[in-house]
Design an enzyme around this catalytic site. Structure first.
Site, PDB file in Angstrom:
ATOM      1  CG  ASP A  42      45.295  39.031  43.842  1.00 26.94           C
ATOM      2  OD1 ASP A  42      45.929  38.897  44.907  1.00 26.94           O
ATOM      3  OD2 ASP A  42      44.705  38.092  43.273  1.00 26.94           O
ATOM      4  CE1 TYR A  47      44.064  32.989  40.358  1.00 25.91           C
ATOM      5  CE2 TYR A  47      44.684  35.300  40.352  1.00 25.91           C
ATOM      6  CZ  TYR A  47      44.107  34.214  40.973  1.00 25.91           C
ATOM      7  OH  TYR A  47      43.546  34.368  42.228  1.00 25.91           O
ATOM      8  CE  LYS A  72      46.279  35.379  45.141  1.00 25.38           C
ATOM      9  NZ  LYS A  72      45.810  35.708  43.782  1.00 25.38           N
ATOM     10  CG  HIS A 105      46.706  30.386  44.932  1.00 26.29           C
ATOM     11  ND1 HIS A 105      46.875  30.622  43.603  1.00 26.29           N
ATOM     12  CD2 HIS A 105      45.413  30.681  45.176  1.00 26.29           C
ATOM     13  CE1 HIS A 105      45.738  31.056  43.080  1.00 26.29           C
ATOM     14  NE2 HIS A 105      44.837  31.088  44.005  1.00 26.29           N
TER      15      HIS A 105
HETATM   16  N1  LIG Z   1      43.237  33.370  46.650  1.00 29.47           N
HETATM   17  C1  LIG Z   1      42.298  32.698  46.014  1.00 29.47           C
HETATM   18  O1  LIG Z   1      42.161  31.479  46.164  1.00 29.47           O
HETATM   19  C2  LIG Z   1      41.364  33.430  45.108  1.00 29.47           C
HETATM   20  C3  LIG Z   1      40.190  32.795  44.665  1.00 29.47           C
HETATM   21  C4  LIG Z   1      39.335  33.518  43.827  1.00 29.47           C
HETATM   22  C5  LIG Z   1      39.645  34.811  43.455  1.00 29.47           C
HETATM   23  N2  LIG Z   1      40.815  35.397  43.871  1.00 29.47           N
HETATM   24  C6  LIG Z   1      41.192  36.783  43.458  1.00 29.47           C
HETATM   25  O2  LIG Z   1      40.096  37.641  43.734  1.00 29.47           O
HETATM   26  C7  LIG Z   1      39.736  38.324  42.535  1.00 29.47           C
HETATM   27  C8  LIG Z   1      38.257  38.649  42.536  1.00 29.47           C
HETATM   28  O3  LIG Z   1      37.469  37.483  42.554  1.00 29.47           O
HETATM   29  P1  LIG Z   1      36.661  36.981  41.259  1.00 29.47           P
HETATM   30  O4  LIG Z   1      37.346  37.532  40.070  1.00 29.47           O
HETATM   31  O5  LIG Z   1      36.521  35.512  41.333  1.00 29.47           O
HETATM   32  O6  LIG Z   1      35.189  37.561  41.467  1.00 29.47           O
HETATM   33  P2  LIG Z   1      34.524  39.015  41.774  1.00 29.47           P
HETATM   34  O7  LIG Z   1      35.534  40.091  41.733  1.00 29.47           O
HETATM   35  O8  LIG Z   1      33.675  38.847  42.987  1.00 29.47           O
HETATM   36  O9  LIG Z   1      33.504  39.147  40.555  1.00 29.47           O
HETATM   37  C9  LIG Z   1      33.935  39.326  39.248  1.00 29.47           C
HETATM   38  C10 LIG Z   1      32.697  39.406  38.375  1.00 29.47           C
HETATM   39  O10 LIG Z   1      31.944  40.577  38.711  1.00 29.47           O
HETATM   40  C11 LIG Z   1      31.705  41.366  37.545  1.00 29.47           C
HETATM   41  N3  LIG Z   1      31.825  42.776  37.968  1.00 29.47           N
HETATM   42  C12 LIG Z   1      32.919  43.409  38.449  1.00 29.47           C
HETATM   43  N4  LIG Z   1      32.641  44.678  38.784  1.00 29.47           N
HETATM   44  C13 LIG Z   1      31.324  44.869  38.487  1.00 29.47           C
HETATM   45  C14 LIG Z   1      30.455  45.978  38.606  1.00 29.47           C
HETATM   46  N5  LIG Z   1      30.872  47.136  39.104  1.00 29.47           N
HETATM   47  N6  LIG Z   1      29.152  45.830  38.195  1.00 29.47           N
HETATM   48  C15 LIG Z   1      28.721  44.649  37.698  1.00 29.47           C
HETATM   49  N7  LIG Z   1      29.500  43.550  37.568  1.00 29.47           N
HETATM   50  C16 LIG Z   1      30.807  43.666  37.964  1.00 29.47           C
HETATM   51  C17 LIG Z   1      32.774  40.972  36.539  1.00 29.47           C
HETATM   52  O11 LIG Z   1      32.258  41.024  35.236  1.00 29.47           O
HETATM   53  P3  LIG Z   1      32.864  42.058  34.131  1.00 29.47           P
HETATM   54  O12 LIG Z   1      34.259  41.613  33.855  1.00 29.47           O
HETATM   55  O13 LIG Z   1      31.937  41.874  32.985  1.00 29.47           O
HETATM   56  O14 LIG Z   1      32.796  43.422  34.749  1.00 29.47           O
HETATM   57  C18 LIG Z   1      33.023  39.504  36.911  1.00 29.47           C
HETATM   58  O15 LIG Z   1      32.125  38.644  36.229  1.00 29.47           O
HETATM   59  C19 LIG Z   1      40.184  37.350  41.429  1.00 29.47           C
HETATM   60  O16 LIG Z   1      40.216  37.974  40.158  1.00 29.47           O
HETATM   61  C20 LIG Z   1      41.503  36.918  41.975  1.00 29.47           C
HETATM   62  O17 LIG Z   1      42.486  37.920  41.743  1.00 29.47           O
HETATM   63  C21 LIG Z   1      41.658  34.724  44.708  1.00 29.47           C
END
Ligand SMILES: NC(=O)c1ccc[n+]([C@@H]2O[C@H](COP(=O)([O-])OP(=O)(O)OC[C@H]3O[C@@H](n4cnc5c(N)ncnc54)[C@H](OP(=O)(O)O)[C@@H]3O)[C@@H](O)[C@H]2O)c1
Length: 273
Positions: A42, A47, A72, A105
């Site tokens: 994704d 980004y 997106k 997006h």
């Molecule tokens: N469509 C939209 O508007 C939108 C908005 C936000 C996000 N997104 C997408 O959704 C994806 C995920 O959301 P996000 O990146 O904001 O947040 P997330 O996946 O909820 O959280 C990421 C955080 O969790 C930590 N983490 C991941 N796996 C872990 C584990 N097993 N144990 C402990 N910590 C862990 C990571 O740190 P480490 O790197 O240190 O592991 C990072 O700080 C984004 O990367 C993006 O692709 C889309």
């Protein structure tokens, strides 16, 4: 890997989120993820990492056709002409001739849905993407988008995790046959530290993160957790060898709270419509 089927698409239930991953780290994380079994990436024009995501895909040794690639178009590039330029740039940076999934997006407060949904459908008809969908769409927007679309919409990518009640949007997506892709499934790092989730995980020999990813996938959702850590890549994928009980599912669902949202929208959508 399990798959979620929706309106003609077959989407791997776990994907790699790549927001904030940049430069050589992004290339390495993407390539490693594919080597350990991920088949869904994704990214987004916003980004600023599509070139690195494409390099990681090429370096992984996994065949292009075996990977489900999503990007997106951001809300400030949805106007006629801008949309097409954004998509063209994305494909060039990714070094791909087509995508598996192209999303709006965020909805735009200025560009009518008729125009952006029209552009999305045109991109699919032109073969630039196999599937199309939306992100951050509210219940009324989902209904309107489905009415306007001449091609099926396969997903609404929204914030979903245990601290946020998304019942109404999930029901609207289900009603129209759209899958839901859960972004921020780990609530940006809040999940791994949650005592109740850690306790439930211990009963299964799993971590709190695995419990929540399982909780979401067990409801038929797609999850796209992000990590920059090699060990956590494998951890976040190892969620298909256990099942949460009905009581555990209910306990996790009860963690929702009014201030649970972790993402600040770029402009003010009426989430509660
Ligand atoms: N469509 C939209 O508007 C939108 C908005 C936000 C996000 N997104 C997408 O959704 C994806 C995920 O959301 P996000 O990146 O904001 O947040 P997330 O996946 O909820 O959280 C990421 C955080 O969790 C930590 N983490 C991941 N796996 C872990 C584990 N097993 N144990 C402990 N910590 C862990 C990571 O740190 P480490 O790197 O240190 O592991 C990072 O700080 C984004 O990367 C993006 O692709 C889309």
């Amino acid at each position: 890997m399990q798959f979620v089927e929706a309106n003609g698409a077959r989407i791997p239930a776990v994907g790699l989120g790549t927001m904030t991953l940049k430069d050589a780290l992004c290339v390495d994380v993407v390539a490693t993820a594919l080597k350990v079994g991920y088949r869904h990436l994704d990214t987004a024009e916003r980004y600023g990492n599509e070139a690195e995501v494409g390099q990681g895909l090429a370096a992984s040794g996994v065949k292009r056709e075996d990977v489900f690639v999503t990007t997106k178009v951001y809300w400030d590039r949805l106007a006629p002409g801008d949309f097409e330029r954004s998509l063209d740039e994305s494909l060039k940076k990714l070094k791909l001739s087509n995508l598996d999934l192209l999303l709006i997006h965020w909805p735009s407060p200025k560009v009518p849905l008729k125009d952006s949904i029209g552009a999305l459908c045109k991109a699919k008809r032109a073969g630039l993407t196999k599937h199309i969908g939306v992100a951050n769409f509210t219940v009324p927007m989902i209904g309107e988008a489905v009415q306007l679309a001449s091609e099926p919409l396969v997903t609404n990518q929204i914030e979903v995790h245990p601290y946020l009640d998304q019942t109404k949007v999930l029901a609207a997506c289900r009603q129209h046959g759209l899958s839901v892709t859960a972004y921020c499934p780990l609530a940006r790092g809040k999940v791994p530290a949650d005592a109740a989730l850690i306790r439930i995980g211990k009963a299964h020999g799993k971590t709190a993160s695995q419990v929540v990813l399982r909780f979401l996938v067990q409801q038929g959702l797609i999850v796209i957790p992000r990590t920059s850590n090699r060990d956590r890549l494998a951890e976040n994928l190892a969620i298909f060898d256990f099942k949460l009980t009905d009581a555990e599912m209910a306990e996790i669902a009860a963690l929702k709270r009014p201030d649970g949202r972790v993402v600040n929208p770029p402009h003010a959508p009426k989430w509660d419509e």
